[in-house]
Scaffold this motif. Structure first.
Motif, short mmCIF file in Angstrom:
data_model
loop_
_atom_site.label_atom_id
_atom_site.label_comp_id
_atom_site.label_asym_id
_atom_site.label_seq_id
_atom_site.Cartn_x
_atom_site.Cartn_y
_atom_site.Cartn_z
N ASN A 91 -0.21 -18.01 4.06
CA ASN A 91 -0.07 -16.57 3.85
C ASN A 91 -1.39 -15.86 4.15
OD1 ASN A 91 1.08 -14.09 3.08
ND2 ASN A 91 0.37 -14.37 0.99
N HIS A 95 -2.57 -13.26 7.63
CA HIS A 95 -3.25 -11.97 7.49
C HIS A 95 -4.66 -12.01 8.10
CE1 HIS A 95 -0.28 -9.89 5.04
NE2 HIS A 95 -0.06 -11.05 4.47
N ASP A 106 -8.39 -5.49 -0.89
CA ASP A 106 -7.17 -6.23 -0.59
C ASP A 106 -6.10 -5.90 -1.62
OD1 ASP A 106 -8.47 -7.46 1.51
OD2 ASP A 106 -8.76 -9.36 0.48
N LEU A 137 -0.96 -9.94 -0.44
CA LEU A 137 -0.04 -9.10 0.31
C LEU A 137 -0.64 -8.50 1.57
CD1 LEU A 137 1.75 -7.14 -2.58
CD2 LEU A 137 2.53 -9.20 -1.38
N LYS A 138 -1.78 -7.82 1.45
CA LYS A 138 -2.40 -7.14 2.59
C LYS A 138 -3.91 -7.17 2.47
CE LYS A 138 1.26 -5.40 4.69
NZ LYS A 138 1.63 -5.81 6.02
N THR A 139 -4.57 -7.20 3.63
CA THR A 139 -6.04 -7.12 3.64
C THR A 139 -6.46 -5.65 3.59
OG1 THR A 139 -6.21 -6.95 6.05
CG2 THR A 139 -6.18 -9.18 5.11
N GLU A 142 -6.06 -4.20 7.01
CA GLU A 142 -4.69 -3.82 7.35
C GLU A 142 -4.33 -2.46 6.74
OE1 GLU A 142 -2.29 -8.01 7.84
OE2 GLU A 142 -2.89 -7.43 5.80
N ILE A 143 -4.79 -2.22 5.52
CA ILE A 143 -4.54 -0.94 4.86
C ILE A 143 -5.26 0.18 5.61
CG2 ILE A 143 -4.87 0.39 2.73
CD1 ILE A 143 -2.74 -1.85 2.61
N TRP A 146 -3.40 0.94 8.78
CA TRP A 146 -2.15 1.65 8.49
C TRP A 146 -2.43 3.11 8.14
CZ3 TRP A 146 -0.14 3.48 3.67
CH2 TRP A 146 1.19 3.89 3.72
#
Length: 152
Positions: A91, A95, A106, A137-139, A142-143, A146
């Motif tokens: 997982n 990511h 994160d 869930l997300k780095t 990545e946030i 986005w």
């Protein structure tokens, strides 16, 4: 008939399950006597088979996309704990992170379903994720992507 004696456990009789396609298998294949985990995509029909995949080495918590020659007799079923560790490490890899690498910003989820941002990345240990207590869930990157922060 599927049992044999194990020197590590004081020569107690232990069950040795058969492996099958789709199982995650372990193989002692590294010079430091550590082993890697990989998801097996097909039965190993030859005594020595090249296995391609995402190998997770338990000792140094690394994932490598590689092909290794594996002896059929060096494979076995993994424990549920090893499967949890392998899947958790993958997982992180998906990511773009090293297994169990957590940075400020994160997003994680705990086992009660609460989603939160990480404030103190130094407090996180591998066991926090392998026990199922937390899920990555997300780095932070990545946030930011986005949200379009990198575009400003």
């Amino acid at each position: 008939t599927n049992a044999k004696y194990c020197e590590m456990w004081g020569n107690k009789l232990i069950d040795e399950p058969e492996f099958k396609a789709g199982d995650i298998i372990a193989s002692k294949c590294f010079s430091d006597d550590s082993f890697g985990l990989v998801k097996l995509n097909k039965d190993l029909i030859n005594r020595l088979t090249s296995v391609n995949g995402l190998w997770y080495t338990k000792y140094d918590c690394e994932i490598c996309d590689m092909s290794l020659e594996i002896f059929k007799e060096d494979t076995r079923h993994t424990t549920p704990e090893e499967i949890e560790e392998y899947e958790s490490a993958l997982n992180f890899y998906k990511h773009g992170r090293d297994p169990f690498e957590v940075k400020k910003g994160d997003i994680l989820k705990d086992d009660e379903g609460t989603i939160f941002f990480v404030d103190f990345p130094s407090n996180w240990k591998k066991e926090s994720f392998t026990s199922g207590r937390y899920t990555f869930l997300k780095t932070a990157e990545e946030i930011d992507e986005w949200l379009g922060v990198a575009d400003e």
